[in-house]
Every structure is written in structure tokens, then in C-alpha cells.
Design an enzyme around this catalytic site. Structure first.
Site, PDB file in Angstrom:
ATOM      1  CB  SER A 111      24.083  35.772 -44.636  1.00  0.00           C
ATOM      2  OG  SER A 111      22.916  36.136 -45.689  1.00  0.00           O
TER       3      SER A 111
ATOM      4  NE  ARG B 161      11.594  34.533 -44.583  1.00  0.00           N
ATOM      5  CZ  ARG B 161      12.278  34.023 -43.950  1.00  0.00           C
ATOM      6  NH1 ARG B 161      13.061  35.038 -43.636  1.00  0.00           N
ATOM      7  NH2 ARG B 161      12.589  32.669 -44.096  1.00  0.00           N
TER       8      ARG B 161
ATOM      9  CG  ASP C 149      24.304  35.626 -52.753  1.00  0.00           C
ATOM     10  OD1 ASP C 149      22.683  36.129 -52.664  1.00  0.00           O
ATOM     11  OD2 ASP C 149      24.639  35.097 -52.227  1.00  0.00           O
TER      12      ASP C 149
ATOM     13  CG  HIS D  29      21.660  34.705 -49.701  1.00  0.00           C
ATOM     14  ND1 HIS D  29      22.632  35.263 -50.093  1.00  0.00           N
ATOM     15  CD2 HIS D  29      20.610  35.348 -49.011  1.00  0.00           C
ATOM     16  CE1 HIS D  29      22.969  35.643 -48.386  1.00  0.00           C
ATOM     17  NE2 HIS D  29      22.200  35.791 -47.635  1.00  0.00           N
ATOM     18  CG  ASP D  30      16.978  30.534 -49.963  1.00  0.00           C
ATOM     19  OD1 ASP D  30      17.471  31.428 -48.669  1.00  0.00           O
ATOM     20  OD2 ASP D  30      15.502  30.661 -49.676  1.00  0.00           O
TER      21      ASP D  30
END
Lengths: 199, 386
Positions: free
Chosen positions: B157, B227, B322, B355-356
Site C-alpha cells: 500500500s 476509519r 482490491d 486491499h487487506d
């Protein structure tokens, strides 16, 4: 190294910039880099092939050839190689155009469907040939565009391409008098070295 | 944490600090007169000092990438799946350095630190940092540790952006580059998500234009919202669906605005946890660094020209689901590297986790990443360190 790759290895000029479509485990590119200081990239979709390339230090890009080469500029490579992938493509003719757009010269190897054993299989058994070079059953084969040595030569002529060299071989690509005399009948695999018509 | 440490863990680790008195000139025009970096190391630096691997962290990351701080820790560091004995970054061969970036809120100098000129916390006056500034400060830590050239610089990232910056700014100091789930620049949509997060924080009445500490408040609601929106973009639609579906917390609809769906509960929990552990000014600063990164812009938009100084082999990895930094963003980078004649391999890992995925264990990701690192170790002739 596989026999067709050995022949191609001999054809590749020293220090060439090469793109290898369907590079497998990268054996050819690794040998070319080592023996002939060739630089270039392999394109591959098989995960195990990609991992093998990375482990041996061959530059490999996960990319489906059927998605085209639009991300590659014209004349980016001296040579574009494709072995044992032509027959599995959606549109082999268009891929050939693309190969000769991004590279000056192409080397293409594929199974020759007109090989006498295939003819016998179909002619006498009346069933789709299964052989060492065509190991799949008709229903699960990735080979959707089978062609013959003569077919491919005709496609090149239709496109006005120059055939620099053409060979056939048995599975081990050893030269044999019969395959020199009747290549379309006696060659199990075909290899063409093609350049584009001058433009 | 169980009673014993897993055998493939780097074990108990202790953060270290390095203080720097040499002023650091920043891309934004300001200068940090002195600063502290917090970092951890795993494995052993060999006698040749050529087996060091630098880990660059992402937006909300920090220096604690692997191992445990104490036997009471419930979870190991954030990239423990890939750092340890026998793992992709094998600490039996490599010496790993993991830094908390400047501007962070985990010990390195940042907005909560004291500004030596005013003798009060920097707060919103802490200079906005860029990826280039971070890399500059990381290179100074490398000097301090006696590392002339990293065997590899690795990051996911925002960390991947730092790796790219390393290859361009210090090409002679990096032997291999691993760029995971990253992008050579943010898209308009990426910047838009960052701006929503920033607005959430800045519009919180407890934010006080960034002087919340002096007001004795914490802009928790803003951080929580930031968040929550960020978290949605880190997961894929599929993984959220698989995890929560339309499950309810109770067995019926309540026709009200309290938490009803499990996904609401999850997001609120993630937001709450984050809002008590992360600094708002740091979050603003980190998102700005993301937005600003665009090496091609310095070269008329041509990324291949920007990457021309790079010398090392690259591994670029993306994940199919992602959508924060989607595979085409990695391809953009790969295509530019190919145009620039760089040694590069690219793998697109089939993962449902969005993405994680770059943080999570995955056999093929491990094979590709580990394979690249093993080849790197072989080329550098690294032996196992005692």
C-alpha cells in the site's frame, strides 16, 4: 530442455530483446539470458510457472495472451517467441498480428495436427486424436484452434509475412529424412520463424 | 498470546529509538531540526552488512511488524505472516528493520511531539511530510545502523510507494524492491475517499483545528468515521458479504437507528478501537502523503522516465478483489518498468479479501513473495545467520 526450445535457443541472436508468450517455468529465457545475454520478459498465466520463473530470476508478468498486447509499444522487442500456445488462443491470427507489431521477428512452435499418427487416429478409429503432443480429450482440451504445418504457412502467406525458416520434428525435434520430405505428414510439431512484410 | 511463542515467530521484540540532530529538509520547504525514529529489528545483521531488509508501513501501520512485545500480547506484529524464521522474509537469512515513519503516532517524532521552538506539542503545525521525506529519513537510519545497501526494501500500500521512492532516490542503496498492493499514484476516487476521511476528522467539534490536545479533547467521532470509511475500502464487497451478509444482531428489525446489522456493529467497533489508538493529526498527514505521491508528475507524466534511475529487480504483487489499489494500478507500474527496461516480475493473486489481502496469509502470495526473496538471498550469497 524441451526439444523445440533447444532449436529455438539456437535461432535466437546474441543479446536480443525477447518477449516470450506463455513462458512456462522460464527455462528458455533463463538459458537465453545465461548463454546469449538475452534480456526480456515472459508472459504466463499458470501460477506454478510464474513462481518457478520468479525463483530462478526470470522476469515474468502474469498476463493472459488473449487479452492482447496493447500495453506493449510497437517494435519494443527484437523477437517474440510463443511455444505451445498458438492452438489454445481465442484468435491466433490476431495474436500473430500483435506479435509482429511489438517485435520484428517471431518464432512460433505448435503441434502439427496433420501428423500421420493423428491422421491414422482420426481416419481409422474415427475419434479425435490423443497423443503425446495432444494429450487432452476433446471435451477438456485447451487446444481450441488446432492447425497443421501447411495451414500456418498459408496464414503467413495470406498475411504477406516472410517465413525465414520452418521446421518440423518428432516429439524430440530430431531431424529425420521423412520429415524433410513430407513435413506436413511426418512432423509432430511445427516451428516457424516469421518476419513481417516490410512497412 | 499462548504460553509459548510459535516456533516460526521472531519471538519477543523490543522497540529501539534513534535520535537525529542533523536537520532534515522537507519537500514542503520546512525543516525538522531534530527528530526521533522508533524501529524494531529481527534477525542478525551479517558481517558483510548486506542482508538487511527494510519494511515500509502503510497508512495506519507502525514499526511493530513481527513478533510479540510481551507474553501478554494477544496478537503479533502486523506482518507476522510474512516475517520470521522460514517465512517469506526469512529472519534466519535476513536482518529486518521496521520503522515507524516520521509524523507517526507510535513513538517517532510526529504531531504529538514537542516542537522545540515553541516548547508545546506541534499539533497541526507539524510539517506535512511526503513519501520522499520518509525515505530520506529511513536512509539516515540505515546510515546509523551501518547499512550501505538494503538487500531488499519491501512494503504494501503506502509502504509500496516508499519502496518505489527508494528505487528512484537511492538506486545504489537497494538491491531488490517488493511493491505490494500499491499504486504509482492515487486515482481521483482514492483522493476523494481520503478527503472524506479528513473532513470527518476536521469537522469533529473536538478537533479544535488540530489543537485538541491543548483543549483536553480527542476527536474520536471524526477518527471513528474516517476509519469506518477507510475500512470499507480495504475490504471487498465479497469478503464483507461472506463475513456479515445481512445478518442481524437480534432476530428482528427494530425500525430504529441503533445498530441492527452485524456489519454496522463491526464497523463501529473498528472505528471505536482506532479512535482511541491513533492520532488525528497523524491520520491527516499520512493521507496527504498518499495524495501527493506522483513521481511521474515530475517527468511530464511519464512514469517510465521517472523510474529510469532504478537499478534493482522488482516484484510487483496485486490482489484481484482490491479496489482501493486495484490490479490495473499495479499493471500501470509494471508496464512503465517494462518500458524502462527494468527487471520486473508481476503476480496478480486471486484473493477475496480486497486491499487487506496484503496483510493476510495466502499460499500463492507466500510462494511468489518467498520465491523472490529466496532468489534475492541466493544472488547476494546470503548464508543463514547464527
Amino acid at each position: 530442455m524441451r526439444a523445440d526450445l533447444k532449436l529455438i535457443h539456437d535461432w535466437v541472436p546474441q543479446g536480443a530483446r525477447v518477449l516470450d508468450l506463455g513462458c512456462g517455468d522460464g527455462a528458455l529465457l533463463a538459458a537465453l539470458a545465461h548463454d546469449k545475454q538475452v534480456v526480456g520478459y515472459g508472459l504466463e498465466i499458470d501460477p506454478d510457472g510464474i513462481t518457478a520463473c520468479i525463483e530462478r530470476g526470470v522476469s515474468v508478468i502474469e498476463h493472459d495472451i488473449d487479452d492482447g498486447l496493447s500495453n506493449v509499444e510497437d517494435d519494443a522487442y527484437d523477437l517474440v517467441i510463443m511455444t505451445q500456445a498458438l492452438q489454445a488462443l481465442q484468435r491466433p491470427d490476431r495474436t500473430l498480428d500483435e506479435m509482429l507489431r511489438v517485435g520484428r521477428e517471431c518464432i512460433i512452435a505448435f503441434p502439427n495436427f496433420a501428423y500421420w499418427r493423428h491422421r491414422l487416429y482420426l481416419g481409422f478409429q474415427g475419434r479425435m486424436p490423443v497423443s503425446k503432443s495432444l494429450p487432452h480429450a476433446w471435451y477438456d482440451t485447451p487446444n481450441i484452434h488446432l492447425s497443421t504445418f501447411r495451414d500456418f504457412g498459408q496464414l503467413c502467406r495470406d498475411k504477406g509475412l516472410t517465413i525465414v525458416d520452418q521446421r518440423v520434428g518428432n516429439g524430440d525435434h530430431e531431424p529425420h529424412w521423412s520429415s524433410r520430405l513430407w513435413p506436413n505428414l511426418c512432423g509432430e510439431t511445427a516451428i516457424f520463424r516469421v518476419t513481417r512484410a516490410s512497412r | 498470546m499462548p504460553d509459548t511463542l510459535p516456533p516460526d515467530s521472531v519471538g519477543l521484540v523490543t522497540p529501539q529509538t534513534a535520535h537525529f540532530d542533523t536537520p532534515l529538509a522537507l519537500a514542503g520547504g520546512k525543516t525538522l531540526s531534530d527528530y526521533t525514529l522508533v524501529y524494531e529489528t529481527y534477525g542478525t545483521l551479517n558481517a558483510e552488512r548486506n542482508n538487511a531488509v527494510l519494511i515500509c508501513h502503510a497508512l495506519s501501520g507502525h514499526h511493530h511488524a513481527a513478533g510479540f512485545h510481551s507474553m501478554e500480547d494477544r496478537k503479533p506484529g502486523w506482518w507476522d505472516a510474512y516475517i520470521g524464521p522460514g517465512k517469506a522474509i526469512d529472519t534466519e537469512r535476513f536482518f529486518v528493520v521496521s520503522i515507524n515513519n516520521l509524523g507517526g503516532c507510535h513513538g517517532s517524532t510526529g504531531p504529538a511531539s514537542i516542537n522545540p521552538e515553541t516548547q508545546r506539542a506541534w499539533g497541526p503545525e507539524f510539517p506535512v511530510l511526503t513519501v520522499a521525506d520518509w525515505v530520506h529519513s529511513q536512509a539516515r537510519l540505515a546510515d546509523r545502523l551501518g547499512i550501505e545497501r538494503f538487500a531488499a526494501v519491501v512494503g504494501g500500500s503506502l509502504g509500496g510507494m516508499q519502496v518505489l521512492q527508494w528505487t528512484m532516490a537511492y538506486p545504489e542503496r537497494i538491491a531488490n524492491a517488493v511493491v505490494i498492493a500499491a499504486t504509482p499514484r492515487l486515482s481521483a476516487q482514492n483522493i476523494a475517499f481520503n478527503e472524506v476521511a479528513r473532513q470527518a476528522i476536521r469537522s469533529d467539534p473536538d478537533f479544535h483545528d488540530g489543537w485538541y490536545e491543548e483543549h483536553g479533547t480527542v476527536p474520536k467521532r471524526g477518527l471513528k468515521l474516517a476509519r469506518m470509511i477507510g475500512h470499507i475500502t480495504y475490504l471487498s464487497e465479497h469478503s464483507m458479504g461472506a463475513k456479515f451478509g445481512r445478518d442481524l444482531r437480534t432476530d428482528q428489525l427494530n425500525f430504529g437507528y441503533d445498530v441492527e446489522f452485524q456489519v454496522e456493529s463491526y464497523l463501529r467497533h473498528q472505528g471505536d478501537t482506532f479512535s482511541t489508538s491513533f492520532d488525528a493529526n497523524t491520520y491527516l498527514l499520512m493521507t496527504k502523503a498518499l495524495d501527493y505521491f506522483d513521481p511521474a508528475a515530475l517527468h511530464g507524466g511519464d512514469l517510465a522516465t521517472a523510474l529510469a534511475p532504478a537499478q534493482c529487480p522488482f516484484l510487483v504483487v496485486s490482489f484481484t478483489t482490491d479496489w482501493r489499489f486495484a490490479p490495473p494500478r499495479s499493471r500501470e507500474l509494471v508496464d512503465a518498468l517494462m518500458r524502462a527496461d527494468k527487471t520486473v516480475s508481476y503476480a496478480s493473486i486471486d484473493s477475496p479479501h480486497g486491499h487487506d489481502a496484503f496483510l493476510l496469509p495466502h499460499p500463492r502470495y507466500e510462494a511468489v513473495f518467498g520465491g523472490f526473496m529466496r532468489r534475492a538471498a541466493r544472488d547476494l550469497q546470503l548464508e543463514e545467520t547464527p
